[in-house]
Design an enzyme around this catalytic site. Structure first.
Site, PDB file in Angstrom:
ATOM      1  CG  HIS A 179      -0.296   0.201   2.519  1.00 25.76           C
ATOM      2  ND1 HIS A 179       0.182  -0.840   3.252  1.00 25.76           N
ATOM      3  CD2 HIS A 179      -0.018   1.317   3.247  1.00 25.76           C
ATOM      4  CE1 HIS A 179       0.724  -0.389   4.378  1.00 25.76           C
ATOM      5  NE2 HIS A 179       0.625   0.915   4.395  1.00 25.76           N
TER       6      HIS A 179
HETATM    7  C1  UD1 Z   1      -2.339   5.731   5.702  1.00 24.03           C
HETATM    8  C2  UD1 Z   1      -1.051   6.302   6.266  1.00 24.03           C
HETATM    9  C3  UD1 Z   1       0.072   5.296   6.095  1.00 24.03           C
HETATM   10  C4  UD1 Z   1      -0.303   3.959   6.676  1.00 24.03           C
HETATM   11  C5  UD1 Z   1      -1.632   3.491   6.125  1.00 24.03           C
HETATM   12  C6  UD1 Z   1      -2.025   2.250   6.881  1.00 24.03           C
HETATM   13  C7  UD1 Z   1      -0.887   8.750   6.058  1.00 24.03           C
HETATM   14  C8  UD1 Z   1      -0.194   9.845   5.368  1.00 24.03           C
HETATM   15  N1  UD1 Z   1      -0.652   7.522   5.570  1.00 24.03           N
HETATM   16  O1  UD1 Z   1      -2.153   5.569   4.320  1.00 24.03           O
HETATM   17  O2  UD1 Z   1       1.226   5.758   6.761  1.00 24.03           O
HETATM   18  O3  UD1 Z   1       0.696   3.031   6.345  1.00 24.03           O
HETATM   19  O4  UD1 Z   1      -2.625   4.498   6.346  1.00 24.03           O
HETATM   20  O5  UD1 Z   1      -3.034   1.542   6.331  1.00 24.03           O
HETATM   21  O6  UD1 Z   1      -1.592   8.972   6.999  1.00 24.03           O
HETATM   22  N2  UD1 Z   1      -9.517   4.240   1.700  1.00 24.03           N
HETATM   23  C9  UD1 Z   1     -10.670   3.491   1.681  1.00 24.03           C
HETATM   24  N3  UD1 Z   1     -11.235   3.128   2.878  1.00 24.03           N
HETATM   25  C10 UD1 Z   1     -10.712   3.498   4.075  1.00 24.03           C
HETATM   26  C11 UD1 Z   1      -9.555   4.260   4.081  1.00 24.03           C
HETATM   27  C12 UD1 Z   1      -8.955   4.629   2.894  1.00 24.03           C
HETATM   28  O7  UD1 Z   1     -11.161   3.130   0.632  1.00 24.03           O
HETATM   29  O8  UD1 Z   1     -11.285   3.124   5.113  1.00 24.03           O
HETATM   30  C13 UD1 Z   1      -8.860   4.599   0.417  1.00 24.03           C
HETATM   31  C14 UD1 Z   1      -9.289   5.937  -0.147  1.00 24.03           C
HETATM   32  O9  UD1 Z   1      -9.353   5.825  -1.527  1.00 24.03           O
HETATM   33  C15 UD1 Z   1      -8.116   6.836   0.221  1.00 24.03           C
HETATM   34  C16 UD1 Z   1      -6.936   5.881   0.172  1.00 24.03           C
HETATM   35  O10 UD1 Z   1      -7.452   4.644   0.600  1.00 24.03           O
HETATM   36  O11 UD1 Z   1      -7.962   7.927  -0.659  1.00 24.03           O
HETATM   37  C17 UD1 Z   1      -5.781   6.317   1.042  1.00 24.03           C
HETATM   38  O12 UD1 Z   1      -6.199   6.524   2.393  1.00 24.03           O
HETATM   39  P1  UD1 Z   1      -5.375   7.512   3.344  1.00 24.03           P
HETATM   40  O13 UD1 Z   1      -5.934   7.493   4.696  1.00 24.03           O
HETATM   41  O14 UD1 Z   1      -5.214   8.854   2.691  1.00 24.03           O
HETATM   42  O15 UD1 Z   1      -3.911   6.936   3.347  1.00 24.03           O
HETATM   43  P2  UD1 Z   1      -3.388   5.427   3.366  1.00 24.03           P
HETATM   44  O16 UD1 Z   1      -2.804   5.137   2.028  1.00 24.03           O
HETATM   45  O17 UD1 Z   1      -4.435   4.535   3.900  1.00 24.03           O
HETATM   46  N1  UDP Z   2      -3.252  -5.748   9.103  1.00 24.71           N
HETATM   47  C1  UDP Z   2      -4.489  -6.392   9.204  1.00 24.71           C
HETATM   48  N2  UDP Z   2      -5.124  -6.820   8.074  1.00 24.71           N
HETATM   49  C2  UDP Z   2      -4.574  -6.685   6.839  1.00 24.71           C
HETATM   50  C3  UDP Z   2      -3.311  -6.031   6.738  1.00 24.71           C
HETATM   51  C4  UDP Z   2      -2.676  -5.566   7.894  1.00 24.71           C
HETATM   52  O1  UDP Z   2      -5.002  -6.577  10.303  1.00 24.71           O
HETATM   53  O2  UDP Z   2      -5.194  -7.103   5.857  1.00 24.71           O
HETATM   54  C5  UDP Z   2      -2.616  -5.231  10.335  1.00 24.71           C
HETATM   55  C6  UDP Z   2      -1.208  -5.687  10.598  1.00 24.71           C
HETATM   56  O3  UDP Z   2      -1.176  -6.925  11.262  1.00 24.71           O
HETATM   57  C7  UDP Z   2      -0.690  -4.566  11.459  1.00 24.71           C
HETATM   58  C8  UDP Z   2      -1.375  -3.345  10.906  1.00 24.71           C
HETATM   59  O4  UDP Z   2      -2.512  -3.828  10.199  1.00 24.71           O
HETATM   60  O5  UDP Z   2      -1.068  -4.755  12.805  1.00 24.71           O
HETATM   61  C9  UDP Z   2      -0.447  -2.608   9.982  1.00 24.71           C
HETATM   62  O6  UDP Z   2      -1.123  -1.656   9.274  1.00 24.71           O
HETATM   63  P1  UDP Z   2      -0.707  -1.166   7.820  1.00 24.71           P
HETATM   64  O7  UDP Z   2       0.148  -2.182   7.147  1.00 24.71           O
HETATM   65  O8  UDP Z   2      -1.946  -0.752   7.163  1.00 24.71           O
HETATM   66  O9  UDP Z   2       0.092   0.168   8.136  1.00 24.71           O
HETATM   67  P2  UDP Z   2       1.642   0.525   8.360  1.00 24.71           P
HETATM   68  O10 UDP Z   2       2.140  -0.322   9.461  1.00 24.71           O
HETATM   69  O11 UDP Z   2       2.339   0.313   7.055  1.00 24.71           O
HETATM   70  O12 UDP Z   2       1.615   1.964   8.689  1.00 24.71           O
END
Ligand code: UD1
Ligand code: UDP
Length: 366
Positions: A203
């Site tokens: 992601h």
């Molecule tokens: C965010 C964090 C990242 C983290 C990740 C964990 C920031 C800058 N980034 O990235 O560090 O690793 O979360 O998962 O805060 N979306 C959905 N449903 C949701 C949430 C998001 O569909 O419930 C989609 C939307 O299209 C959105 C995109 O995901 O635009 C990105 O979501 P966003 O919260 O901006 O950042 P992440 O890529 O999730």
């Molecule tokens: N995780 C989860 N389901 C998934 C993918 C990740 O429960 O399908 C959990 C994972 O075990 C960890 C957390 O989500 O506890 C990590 O989040 P993510 O990878 O989204 O964010 P990051 O750590 O890169 O910020």
């Protein structure tokens, strides 16, 4: 006295649960503010259930948008809650935009903050999270570090050592608590998997937002799928771009919705290999002793490489690295796991916070 926890995105939840439990054990009044940065049930609700987190006192429903739009909505929503609730301390977690916004709001309102997972650095400012980490650490009153290298990074940035507490890793506390529930069999059965398999999570913007990078990555993951079936619980961010790049569901590559916390870690526990660009997953695979190949140029969690099962790979080197990892299994170069990743970080953090609320700074060495 009121302690507020600001949570918004998936990785926040497993970091916060042990701190919330630790403070509850000390009888400290607290509340969770959910920003709504993540809002899909599989990105949020399931974590409250799996981790036993209390209901938030507020959900700001901020949702998605560009960095500016999302951060702006976070600032407006959080300012209102913090002004209304008048907390003695606001606790923030990790490096997501919700964390950044909470720190800025509190700094301007003169409300003290504590940062859990302080001092991680990738030294790559093209990562939005790195920018967030630097700002958050520079404005926090209490900084809780998960591993020793954070101490020197923070000192180099001029953070006084009296603010920094090396407490271990609360995400690992959550993993320890979950361990008795981590059974790969039911998830494998539901997904129709038998035999050896790999799990991949992807992601990071640098991997999934740019079509050329996404194509290179997908080709590399297909190279792994030729060796072992790959299960991909896919973050919503990468869905469209990765599908366009050829990441499609099939017998050797299963593309599924994100999994809940217990289901995901159960699947990882039974995996022969994990391929990821997640931060937290690098740590969890180290603890579960599952080989992990991280498709990134750098990591803010180098301890998972020096004391864990993690290796950094490029898309070009991924398929061959997978061959080696599948043949060798997990190898931890140092032989021992990271110090203080012992399941007791939450109580340590809670003790420091409780003392701080009484006007006492527990010595970071304590
Ligand atoms: C965010 C964090 C990242 C983290 C990740 C964990 C920031 C800058 N980034 O990235 O560090 O690793 O979360 O998962 O805060 N979306 C959905 N449903 C949701 C949430 C998001 O569909 O419930 C989609 C939307 O299209 C959105 C995109 O995901 O635009 C990105 O979501 P966003 O919260 O901006 O950042 P992440 O890529 O999730
Ligand atoms: N995780 C989860 N389901 C998934 C993918 C990740 O429960 O399908 C959990 C994972 O075990 C960890 C957390 O989500 O506890 C990590 O989040 P993510 O990878 O989204 O964010 P990051 O750590 O890169 O910020």
């Amino acid at each position: 006295t009121l302690v507020l926890h600001v949570l918004g995105a998936r990785p926040n939840f497993p970091k916060a649960a042990p701190v919330v439990n630790g403070l509850a054990d000390l009888g400290i009044r607290q509340g969770i503010v959910h920003t709504g940065q993540h809002y899909d049930a599989l990105m949020s609700d399931v974590f409250f259930a799996d981790l036993g987190l209390p209901e938030p006192i507020a959900n700001l429903g901020v949702g998605s948008g560009s960095h500016a739009k999302q951060t702006a909505a976070l600032l407006v929503g959080l300012e209102e809650v913090v002004e209304r609730e008048k907390p003695s301390l606001v606790v923030v977690y990790g490096d997501v935009n919700s964390t950044l916004a909470a720190i800025l709001v509190c700094a301007k309102l003169g409300v003290p903050t504590a940062h859990v997972e302080a001092g991680l650095r990738s030294f790559d400012r093209t990562m939005p999270e790195e920018v967030n980490r630097i700002v958050v650490d520079s404005l926090s009153e209490l900084l809780f570090a998960t591993s020793p290298e954070a101490l020197s990074y923070l000192a180099n940035e001029g953070v006084p050592s009296s603010k920094v507490h090396l407490v271990g890793n609360p995400m690992i506390d959550s993993l320890f608590s979950a361990l008795p529930k981590l059974d790969p069999a039911p998830v494998q059965e539901r997904l129709g998997i038998s035999g050896e398999y790999a799990v991949a999570t992807l992601h990071r913007p640098a991997n999934v937002d740019d079509p050329a990078a996404a194509k290179e990555l997908v080709d590399a993951v297909l190279g792994v799928a030729e060796q072992v079936p790959v299960i991909v619980p896919l973050h919503p961010r990468g869905r469209t771009r990765l599908a366009e790049a050829g990441l499609v569901d099939g017998p050797r590559m299963r593309i599924i919705d994100p999994l809940g916390y217990i289901d995901f870690l159960s699947l990882v526990r039974g995996a022969a290999l994990v391929v990821t660009d997640s931060g937290g997953v690098q740590e969890e695979t180290t603890m579960l002793e599952v080989p992990c190949l991280t498709v990134r140029m750098n990591t803010e969690r180098p301890i998972t490489v020096t004391h864990g099962t993690n290796r950094l790979v490029t898309p070009a080197s991924l398929p061959a690295a997978a061959t080696v990892a599948l043949a060798e299994g997990a190898k931890t170069p140092s032989g021992d796991l990271p110090m203080l990743w012992d399941g007791k970080a939450g109580p340590r953090i809670a003790r420091v916070i409780a003392a701080w609320l009484q006007g006492e700074n527990l010595s970071p060495a304590a």
